[in-house]
Scaffold this motif. Structure first.
Motif, PDB file in Angstrom:
ATOM      1  N   LEU A 190       0.844  -1.200   0.000  1.00  0.00           N
ATOM      2  CA  LEU A 190       0.000   0.000   0.000  1.00  0.00           C
ATOM      3  C   LEU A 190       0.874   1.244   0.000  1.00  0.00           C
ATOM      4  N   GLN A 191       1.950   1.215   0.781  1.00  0.00           N
ATOM      5  CA  GLN A 191       2.857   2.355   0.854  1.00  0.00           C
ATOM      6  C   GLN A 191       3.556   2.592  -0.486  1.00  0.00           C
ATOM      7  N   ASP A 192       3.954   1.510  -1.151  1.00  0.00           N
ATOM      8  CA  ASP A 192       4.577   1.636  -2.478  1.00  0.00           C
ATOM      9  C   ASP A 192       3.641   2.358  -3.442  1.00  0.00           C
ATOM     10  N   LEU A 193       2.390   1.911  -3.453  1.00  0.00           N
ATOM     11  CA  LEU A 193       1.402   2.498  -4.373  1.00  0.00           C
ATOM     12  C   LEU A 193       1.139   3.960  -4.065  1.00  0.00           C
ATOM     13  N   MET A 194       1.133   4.310  -2.787  1.00  0.00           N
ATOM     14  CA  MET A 194       0.949   5.716  -2.396  1.00  0.00           C
ATOM     15  C   MET A 194       2.108   6.575  -2.892  1.00  0.00           C
ATOM     16  N   GLU A 195       3.332   6.054  -2.740  1.00  0.00           N
ATOM     17  CA  GLU A 195       4.515   6.824  -3.143  1.00  0.00           C
ATOM     18  C   GLU A 195       4.608   6.977  -4.652  1.00  0.00           C
ATOM     19  N   ILE A 196       4.334   5.889  -5.392  1.00  0.00           N
ATOM     20  CA  ILE A 196       4.451   5.941  -6.848  1.00  0.00           C
ATOM     21  C   ILE A 196       3.361   6.815  -7.463  1.00  0.00           C
ATOM     22  N   SER A 197       2.129   6.671  -6.958  1.00  0.00           N
ATOM     23  CA  SER A 197       0.994   7.409  -7.535  1.00  0.00           C
ATOM     24  C   SER A 197       0.848   8.820  -6.978  1.00  0.00           C
ATOM     25  N   ASN A 198       1.501   9.072  -5.827  1.00  0.00           N
ATOM     26  CA  ASN A 198       1.379  10.367  -5.141  1.00  0.00           C
ATOM     27  C   ASN A 198      -0.064  10.653  -4.740  1.00  0.00           C
ATOM     28  N   LYS A 199      -0.761   9.600  -4.304  1.00  0.00           N
ATOM     29  CA  LYS A 199      -2.139   9.740  -3.863  1.00  0.00           C
ATOM     30  C   LYS A 199      -2.258   9.335  -2.396  1.00  0.00           C
ATOM     31  N   SER A 200      -3.319   9.776  -1.764  1.00  0.00           N
ATOM     32  CA  SER A 200      -3.486   9.557  -0.332  1.00  0.00           C
ATOM     33  C   SER A 200      -3.800   8.094  -0.024  1.00  0.00           C
ATOM     34  N   ARG A 201      -3.614   7.744   1.241  1.00  0.00           N
ATOM     35  CA  ARG A 201      -3.912   6.387   1.688  1.00  0.00           C
ATOM     36  C   ARG A 201      -5.376   6.043   1.435  1.00  0.00           C
ATOM     37  N   HIS A 202      -6.272   6.984   1.698  1.00  0.00           N
ATOM     38  CA  HIS A 202      -7.711   6.736   1.524  1.00  0.00           C
ATOM     39  C   HIS A 202      -8.022   6.409   0.065  1.00  0.00           C
ATOM     40  N   ILE A 203      -7.469   7.195  -0.868  1.00  0.00           N
ATOM     41  CA  ILE A 203      -7.751   6.983  -2.293  1.00  0.00           C
ATOM     42  C   ILE A 203      -7.194   5.640  -2.759  1.00  0.00           C
ATOM     43  N   VAL A 204      -5.971   5.331  -2.348  1.00  0.00           N
ATOM     44  CA  VAL A 204      -5.339   4.080  -2.771  1.00  0.00           C
ATOM     45  C   VAL A 204      -6.084   2.884  -2.187  1.00  0.00           C
ATOM     46  N   ASN A 205      -6.455   2.976  -0.909  1.00  0.00           N
ATOM     47  CA  ASN A 205      -7.195   1.890  -0.262  1.00  0.00           C
ATOM     48  C   ASN A 205      -8.497   1.598  -0.983  1.00  0.00           C
ATOM     49  N   LYS A 206      -9.213   2.653  -1.279  1.00  0.00           N
ATOM     50  CA  LYS A 206     -10.512   2.506  -1.939  1.00  0.00           C
ATOM     51  C   LYS A 206     -10.353   1.889  -3.331  1.00  0.00           C
ATOM     52  N   ALA A 207      -9.359   2.375  -4.084  1.00  0.00           N
ATOM     53  CA  ALA A 207      -9.126   1.865  -5.444  1.00  0.00           C
ATOM     54  C   ALA A 207      -8.725   0.392  -5.409  1.00  0.00           C
ATOM     55  N   MET A 208      -7.856   0.034  -4.478  1.00  0.00           N
ATOM     56  CA  MET A 208      -7.379  -1.347  -4.410  1.00  0.00           C
ATOM     57  C   MET A 208      -8.477  -2.295  -3.934  1.00  0.00           C
TER      58      MET A 208
END
Length: 409
Positions: free
Chosen positions: A359-377
């Motif tokens: 999850l942290q990798d995806l946040m760093e690469i996409s530059n998006k918040s934890r909430h957005i990444v969590n919801k998308a995944m």
């Protein structure tokens, strides 16, 4: 007249052989290096002393141009990659290069071990230090400073391979080895390194001076330096790995790091050609002529570049299919989800199929918040595109058929 090896011409020319040697060393296209070597024949060092030289023949010039054109093409292809996969693609090359370098030297390693060592670099205190120095040095190959003094060679050895050296091969000199060392192909001795630390230090000093000699074309100069370093053989073990990294560090600044990092990989595919080209130089009848060695190593370098170019071109074709897939109507209302899936698919193509991302990798690469990444995944998991393979930290992987479906669409 066809440019042939002096060892062959010796039997063809008879009395005019010496004239041919002088013509080669004094011709308009000749380069004298000031680097001296002793002859080597039938497993023994001879009393012959030769100055290394080369002639800029038509074949050599064509290869020089080919390498430069390949380098420009590599740079162009790299510039077309999505920014977030560039680092991952370079890491893939590093793993291939390090594995090849280890195989050449008979050092046991797996790509899994090397990838783990690469990931350890990001930690303040690596748990397992095996190969970490190797991977660190490769990762920063384009930042290795030029070798300005003899001590720099020892520093590289300490950083790169000292942790991997067996106790029997521990250095016993002030900086380098004091004792005898030879290379044996299993049947015969093919080279014997310089006989004392004093001679090693003197020869490395000459090498440092030669590396800054701008009267020699850079590409030729770095390959000549590579041979001379291997000729000196300053360590009991680790000469091959350090030697290939030294030439890689210079090539990375002259060309680019992607071409430079493929050298060991290319050598490993044709070790016999590489070693034969090294060994022939010291044969007394060749009189220190390096022309054919330069042709061989530039051919190997060009072959390595061709492999990178082919890989990048194929990957970019896959990238076009990936981009086309995410233009489909099903992703119109799922922008964040398509971004996350695109990241995972692209990294599987350019780094490793089945690559995992936290999850942290995806946040760093996409530059998006934890909430957005969590919801998308969560959406991608529910729809069967990805699967959770670890809960702490939360880590994802593409489902087995996902990549095949996207690339085949």
């Amino acid at each position: 007249m066809k440019y042939e090896k002096l060892s062959k011409l010796y039997y063809k020319l008879d009395s005019s052989y010496k004239d041919e040697v002088e013509k080669r060393k004094c011709g308009y296209g000749s380069y004298l290096t000031s680097l001296k070597i002793l002859g080597f024949k039938k497993g023994n060092v001879t009393d012959d002393l030769f100055e290394l030289f080369y002639v800029n023949t038509h074949d050599l010039m064509m290869l020089h141009s080919e390498v430069l054109l390949n380098s420009a093409k590599v740079s162009s292809l790299i510039s077309q990659l999505p920014p977030f996969v560039v680092d991952s693609y370079f890491k893939k090359l590093i793993v291939n290069e390090a594995q090849s370098s280890n195989e050449i030297e008979g050092v046991r390693s797996t790509k899994k071990e090397l990838k783990e060592a690469l990931s350890e670099l990001e930690k303040a205190s690596p748990k397992n230090k095996r190969f970490v120095g190797l991977m660190k040095t490769y990762s920063y190959i384009d930042r290795i400073k030029p070798f300005d003094n003899v001590e720099d060679f020892r520093k590289l050895y300490d950083e790169l391979v000292s942790d991997e050296i067996e106790s029997d091969d521990t250095l016993d000199g002030e900086l380098f080895r004091k004792g005898y060392v030879e290379i044996n192909n299993g049947n015969v001795t093919t080279h014997i390194g310089l006989s004392s630390e004093e001679k090693i230090v003197e020869a490395l000093g000459s090498l440092v001076h030669y590396l800054s000699d701008i009267s020699h074309p850079e590409l030729y100069r770095y390959m000549v330096a590579h041979y001379y370093y291997e000729y000196i053989h300053p360590f009991y073990d680790g000469n091959g790995r350090t030697g290939r990294l030294i030439v890689g560090s210079y090539l990375s600044r002259y060309l680019e790091k992607y071409s430079a990092i493929t050298f060991s990989y290319a050598v490993n595919k044709d070790k016999s050609k590489y070693y034969k080209s090294l060994e022939e130089i010291a044969f007394p009848l060749n009189r220190g002529d390096m022309t054919f060695y330069l042709i061989s190593v530039l051919e190997l370098l060009s072959d390595g570049q061709a492999g990178v170019i082919e890989d990048l071109e194929l990957s970019l074709i896959k990238l076009e299919r990936i981009e086309a897939y995410f233009k489909k109507d099903i992703w119109k209302d799922h922008n964040n989800e398509s971004i996350m899936l695109n990241l995972m698919v692209s990294l599987s193509v350019f780094f490793k199929e089945g690559a995992t991302l936290s999850l942290q990798d995806l946040m760093e690469i996409s530059n998006k918040s934890r909430h957005i990444v969590n919801k998308a995944m969560d959406y991608l998991v529910d729809e069967g595109y990805v699967e959770v393979i670890r809960k702490k930290p939360k880590t994802y992987r593409l489902c087995d058929e996902c990549l095949e479906t996207i690339l085949g669409s």
